[in-house]
Enzyme design. Structure first.
Site, PDB file in Angstrom:
ATOM      1  N   GLY A  44     108.811 -91.317 -18.270  1.00 28.58           N
ATOM      2  CA  GLY A  44     108.861 -90.072 -16.863  1.00 28.58           C
ATOM      3  C   GLY A  44     109.046 -88.944 -17.140  1.00 28.58           C
ATOM      4  N   CYS A  45     109.349 -88.055 -18.210  1.00 34.89           N
ATOM      5  CA  CYS A  45     109.585 -86.515 -17.570  1.00 34.89           C
ATOM      6  C   CYS A  45     108.530 -86.034 -18.353  1.00 34.89           C
ATOM      7  CB  CYS A  45     111.044 -86.662 -18.847  1.00 34.89           C
ATOM      8  SG  CYS A  45     112.414 -87.038 -18.026  1.00 34.89           S
ATOM      9  N   SER A  46     107.948 -86.667 -19.773  1.00 30.14           N
ATOM     10  CA  SER A  46     106.380 -86.264 -19.816  1.00 30.14           C
ATOM     11  C   SER A  46     105.314 -86.681 -18.904  1.00 30.14           C
ATOM     12  CB  SER A  46     106.299 -87.256 -21.292  1.00 30.14           C
ATOM     13  OG  SER A  46     107.147 -86.527 -22.408  1.00 30.14           O
ATOM     14  N   ALA A  49     106.303 -83.437 -15.885  1.00 30.28           N
ATOM     15  CA  ALA A  49     105.351 -82.758 -16.804  1.00 30.28           C
ATOM     16  C   ALA A  49     104.402 -81.860 -16.345  1.00 30.28           C
ATOM     17  CB  ALA A  49     106.815 -82.029 -18.270  1.00 30.28           C
TER      18      ALA A  49
END
Length: 154
Positions: A44-46, A49
């Site tokens: 999710g964070c990738s 970003a």
């Protein structure tokens, strides 16, 4: 979570290059989109970003710069930024200097267990550091586009 109308808490945090950044270093002519995420190199964070990376030109055209914030180390941020060709600062806050005052550190639940962690959210500050809009507990996918659409209507 920090309420609209409040000032950004003062901070001096290193980015992925080790450069210490303050709000005044980061804000664009109209302000700053500060997105908070739990962990480098997670799915999710990738995704989040990369979505901010791909929309940064549109956000900057509206006068807003972008910065990411997590508890991860400068070293972790360096690899994350390189891996995804991120074109904005990632602030490292292992001591919760900014995460706690933003209300982005707290109790989380996952797989039946409760623990303390970084709560995903986004904060839009005007160029003077006043919070214009907060997005608490967001979903990563499509969030950057939602922020962009909202800023277009300001």
């Amino acid at each position: 979570m920090l309420e609209p109308g409040r000032q950004v808490p003062p901070f001096s945090l290193p980015d992925q290059t080790g450069t210490v950044r303050r709000f005044s270093d980061l804000a664009g002519p109209k302000g700053l989109v500060l997105y908070v995420y739990p962990k480098d190199n997670t799915s999710g964070c990738s995704l989040e970003a990369q979505e901010f990376r791909d929309r940064i030109g549109d956000l900057q055209a509206l006068g807003f710069n972008v910065a990411g914030l997590s508890k991860d180390s400068v070293r972790s941020h360096t690899g994350f930024a390189e891996k995804y060709s991120l074109n904005f600062p990632l602030l490292s806050d292992p001591d919760l200097t900014l995460l706690e005052p933003l209300g982005a550190w707290g109790e989380k639940k996952m797989s039946g267990r409760t623990f303390m962690g970084v709560i995903r959210g986004t904060f839009v500050f005007d160029h003077q550091g006043q919070l214009v809009k907060a997005y608490p507990k967001v979903k990563a996918k499509g969030h950057a586009e939602k922020v962009l659409q909202d800023l277009r209507s300001l």
